[in-house]
Scaffold this motif. Sequence first.
Motif, PDB file in Angstrom:
ATOM      1  N   SER A 163      35.901  40.136  46.121  1.00 19.66           N
ATOM      2  CA  SER A 163      34.957  39.807  45.101  1.00 19.66           C
ATOM      3  C   SER A 163      34.025  38.324  45.628  1.00 19.66           C
ATOM      4  CB  SER A 163      35.709  38.915  44.092  1.00 19.66           C
ATOM      5  OG  SER A 163      36.668  37.943  44.374  1.00 19.66           O
TER       6      SER A 163
ATOM      7  N   ASP B  31      34.944  35.636  45.836  1.00 18.98           N
ATOM      8  CA  ASP B  31      35.183  34.180  44.952  1.00 18.98           C
ATOM      9  C   ASP B  31      35.618  33.048  46.003  1.00 18.98           C
ATOM     10  OD1 ASP B  31      37.629  35.439  45.726  1.00 18.98           O
ATOM     11  OD2 ASP B  31      38.636  34.486  43.830  1.00 18.98           O
TER      12      ASP B  31
ATOM     13  N   SER C 279      40.693  38.591  44.667  1.00 18.37           N
ATOM     14  CA  SER C 279      40.154  37.437  44.108  1.00 18.37           C
ATOM     15  C   SER C 279      41.428  36.481  44.454  1.00 18.37           C
ATOM     16  CB  SER C 279      40.229  37.725  42.536  1.00 18.37           C
ATOM     17  OG  SER C 279      39.221  38.730  42.447  1.00 18.37           O
TER      18      SER C 279
ATOM     19  N   SER D  52      36.102  31.610  39.768  1.00 17.81           N
ATOM     20  CA  SER D  52      37.076  32.973  39.651  1.00 17.81           C
ATOM     21  C   SER D  52      37.648  33.139  38.329  1.00 17.81           C
ATOM     22  CB  SER D  52      38.348  32.947  40.624  1.00 17.81           C
ATOM     23  OG  SER D  52      38.016  32.590  41.930  1.00 17.81           O
TER      24      SER D  52
END
Length: 280
Positions: free
Chosen positions: A220, A222, A247, A257
């Motif tokens: 992701s 993040d 994540s 997140s």
Amino acid sequence: MKADQMLPGRRSVLRIAACLGAAVTMGTLFTERDRSPGREASPGPAAGPRAAAAGPPMHESAYRLRPMTADAPPRFHRALPPVRTRPFERFPQLGRTLVLTFDDGPDPHYTPGILSTLRQYHVNAMFFVCGEMAAANRELLREIADDGHVVGNHTWSHPLIPKLPASKIRGELGRTSEVIARTLGAAPLWFRAPYGAWNKLTFEIGAELGMEPVGWTVDSLDWTEPGTTTIVRKVLDGAAPGAVILSHDAGGNRSQSVAALRRYLPRLLDAGYRITVPHR
């Protein structure tokens, strides 16, 4: 913390092998592929508008997984073949399933927000925890487990494992399994190498502790704190049947997140994905 694919600069910090019969009848449970740390999987099709009615998370009775190494207490024992040489990175192709994973926690600032969203949508995820964070936040670790999430081992202090001798790898993984076992009453069955940096010793020592290695197919990003919208887009673009999404719930400012999960989770469910986790 920085991403599991980056070089360390921070410190803060499926029972798979499906039974052989099930593996024969249902096909390979995971697709194992070599990956280089820091190399990203090709994104899958975007999760667009509702493709099918979102069903409930897959139940244990419908999708039962058994680790090759079986249950094991948090102590080392000789790892008998087969021992993995690559991490599992994808769930089997049993419909539109996804796995959400969160690394580096638990963190009292961000983990509760993630748990709240998962609870709201009746979804379970995998949390790969660092031992030092778990030891400092045992009640939060219990909350994760009590909500039905899978707790995995992410080493004690998040080091770059290939640079460590066997004794230190054993310490990093063993101490973390011990904290989890003492807190939750059972040792973890899954582990993930920090930065996605695996080596032969990692797989062997993980197997000695009764654990299976889990990677990911979608990062992701993040950990770079690129903005909530960017994280959401990355997850939705990478969503595909069997994907494992990486994540973080600790290791830095993870407010993006937390916010991103609130946005992409309902969209994944609306697109017909079932969010599932391995069951013991």
